[in-house]
Design a protein around this motif. Structure first.
Motif, PDB file in Angstrom:
ATOM      1  N   ALA A 161      29.563  99.274  73.897  1.00  0.00           N
ATOM      2  CA  ALA A 161      29.595 100.411  74.817  1.00  0.00           C
ATOM      3  C   ALA A 161      28.573 101.473  74.440  1.00  0.00           C
ATOM      4  O   ALA A 161      28.434 102.485  75.141  1.00  0.00           O
ATOM      5  CB  ALA A 161      30.991 101.023  74.845  1.00  0.00           C
ATOM      6  N   GLY A 162      27.843 101.249  73.329  1.00  0.00           N
ATOM      7  CA  GLY A 162      26.802 102.182  72.914  1.00  0.00           C
ATOM      8  C   GLY A 162      27.254 103.263  71.963  1.00  0.00           C
ATOM      9  O   GLY A 162      26.488 104.189  71.659  1.00  0.00           O
ATOM     10  N   ASP A 163      28.477 103.168  71.452  1.00  0.00           N
ATOM     11  CA  ASP A 163      28.994 104.192  70.549  1.00  0.00           C
ATOM     12  C   ASP A 163      28.415 104.038  69.149  1.00  0.00           C
ATOM     13  O   ASP A 163      27.993 102.950  68.742  1.00  0.00           O
ATOM     14  CB  ASP A 163      30.525 104.118  70.476  1.00  0.00           C
ATOM     15  CG  ASP A 163      31.182 104.485  71.795  1.00  0.00           C
ATOM     16  OD1 ASP A 163      30.933 105.603  72.268  1.00  0.00           O
ATOM     17  OD2 ASP A 163      31.915 103.646  72.349  1.00  0.00           O
ATOM     18  N   ARG A 164      28.428 105.129  68.408  1.00  0.00           N
ATOM     19  CA  ARG A 164      28.028 105.123  67.005  1.00  0.00           C
ATOM     20  C   ARG A 164      29.285 105.116  66.155  1.00  0.00           C
ATOM     21  O   ARG A 164      30.244 105.839  66.437  1.00  0.00           O
ATOM     22  CB  ARG A 164      27.184 106.360  66.694  1.00  0.00           C
ATOM     23  CG  ARG A 164      26.605 106.374  65.282  1.00  0.00           C
ATOM     24  CD  ARG A 164      25.848 107.676  65.004  1.00  0.00           C
ATOM     25  NE  ARG A 164      25.177 107.597  63.724  1.00  0.00           N
ATOM     26  CZ  ARG A 164      23.951 107.124  63.547  1.00  0.00           C
ATOM     27  NH1 ARG A 164      23.247 106.688  64.587  1.00  0.00           N
ATOM     28  NH2 ARG A 164      23.387 107.091  62.347  1.00  0.00           N
ATOM     29  N   LEU A 165      29.286 104.298  65.094  1.00  0.00           N
ATOM     30  CA  LEU A 165      30.463 104.146  64.252  1.00  0.00           C
ATOM     31  C   LEU A 165      30.179 104.546  62.814  1.00  0.00           C
ATOM     32  O   LEU A 165      29.100 104.272  62.281  1.00  0.00           O
ATOM     33  CB  LEU A 165      30.939 102.694  64.250  1.00  0.00           C
ATOM     34  CG  LEU A 165      31.309 102.043  65.581  1.00  0.00           C
ATOM     35  CD1 LEU A 165      31.791 100.616  65.338  1.00  0.00           C
ATOM     36  CD2 LEU A 165      32.363 102.848  66.313  1.00  0.00           C
TER      37      LEU A 165
END
Length: 389
Positions: free
Chosen positions: A23-27
């Motif tokens: 989804a393009g999130d940063r973790l």
């Protein structure tokens, strides 16, 4: 800013990580490892089911992931002050998946499920005080409902403090939920309770074989000590992860607690055995519910033995309560939020069983390339570092 995710190398956690990354999130991920290289190698093994191409995985790691080698049970996760401060500063939300399912060890459950959850809560409180926290999502289990029989259990009626727990896992997960509610005032929270998580409805491959091994043993028996009309609440891992990621990122989820389950749509034993019998071209098993008590006693006795028989009996002992309580967990909340219900187990149980048997209940992991050394994306600067620039 990033989502702080625990349990990213576990079965459900790896699916949640893949869903968020896609989804393009940063973790920001906490990985139990001695250094960053070992942490990256652990992530490669855990995530290669989702990112089978090493170069693609490496690019995800470089561009979207901040690694923190540590341990959820240690003060500040065993991180030094600078690393811990950076994690607090950059955590815009938390998804806490890390847990131990070791139902035989109360010590392990206390350390990971209680002490570990408390450490994650402490980080969330510090982040809230520093810059606010958008949401704290906690992955629990339907096992917090304790001993049940012939029920449809709703989210708000699951926890009854006077009801007996099945094991240390269920007990510590129940207390973990309690801590989240009591200690995170002012933080929007979401509690997710998966039922029996078994397989992926989209593909036969899996990396989690404990429950599959128990299921395969039962599927091979000509006689089953169960009531054929009883329901068993099984949900695919892809639905579980999709629900966690979607609702964690949703601006205003409608509820605080969700059962990630099949609910009243859960299939009966006879529906599952019919599907398997047709797929394999075999005769359907005979049901003998009068043998349920004897089966339970035999499994309990064998579970104390060493070796393969003892190991299989231990798995069956864990699985057995879910097979005989004829209880399902209402899933109308998550179905309404997601706009769909989970795929029935009968639709994908045979491909899962066939893959597991053909691969001797193991996943063929690829090793870390001998010529590859990788670092995750450079950790974002803390507020203190920004002020000096």
């Amino acid at each position: 800013m990033s989502i702080f995710l625990t349990g990213s190398t576990g079965y459900i956690g790896s699916y949640v990580a893949a869903r968020l990354l896609d989804a393009g999130d940063r973790l920001s991920v906490l990985v139990r490892a001695g250094d960053r290289q070992k942490a990256a190698e652990r992530l490669w093994q855990a995530w290669q089911l989702h990112f089978p191409d090493f170069e693609g995985f490496a690019e995800r790691l470089r561009s979207q992931v901040d690694m923190y080698p540590g341990d959820v049970t240690l003060p500040h996760f065993g991180l030094d002050d600078a690393e811990y401060g950076r994690l607090v500063t950059t955590a815009e939300s938390v998804v806490h998946v890390a847990a131990t399912l070791n139902r035989r060890s109360e010590k392990s459950c206390m350390n990971v499920n209680l002490r570990g959850t408390l450490e994650v809560i402490q980080l969330a409180r510090r982040a809230r005080e520093l810059h606010g926290l958008r949401r704290f999502s906690h992955v629990s289990t339907v096992a917090v409902a304790g001993h049940r029989s012939h029920e449809v259990v709703t989210e708000d009626r699951s926890i009854d403090w006077d009801r007996r727990d099945y094991d240390p896992y269920a007990r510590t997960k129940k207390f973990s939920e309690h801590m989240v509610r009591e200690l995170l005032d002012g933080v929007p929270i979401a509690i997710f309770r998966p039922s029996v998580v078994l397989g992926d409805s989209r593909r036969p491959e899996t990396t989690q074989f404990d429950m599959v091994r128990a299921f395969a043993f039962l599927a091979g028996l000509p006689l089953l000590p169960f009531r054929p009309g009883d329901k068993i609440d099984i949900v695919p891992v892809d639905y579980v992860a999709d629900a966690i990621a979607t609702l964690h990122q949703k601006e205003r989820p409608a509820h605080e607690i969700y059962h990630l389950s099949s609910g009243v749509d859960s299939e009966t034993f006879v529906q599952l055995t019919d599907a398997l019998s047709r797929a394999q071209g075999k005769r359907e098993p005979v049901y003998a519910p009068s043998l349920e008590g004897l089966t339970s006693k035999t499994i309990n006795a064998l579970s104390s033995r060493a070796g393969k028989i003892g190991g299989l009996a231990t798995l069956l002992k864990v699985f057995l309560p879910y097979l005989v309580w004829n209880t399902v967990f209402d899933n109308r909340r998550v179905a309404a939020e997601m706009g769909r219900r989970p795929a029935p187990f009968s639709q994908y149980c045979y491909p899962l069983l066939r893959f597991s048997r053909e691969n001797n209940f193991s996943y063929k992991y690829r090793e870390w390339p001998s010529d590859a050394a990788i670092e995750a994306a450079p950790a974002p600067a803390t507020a203190a570092q920004d002020s000096r620039q």
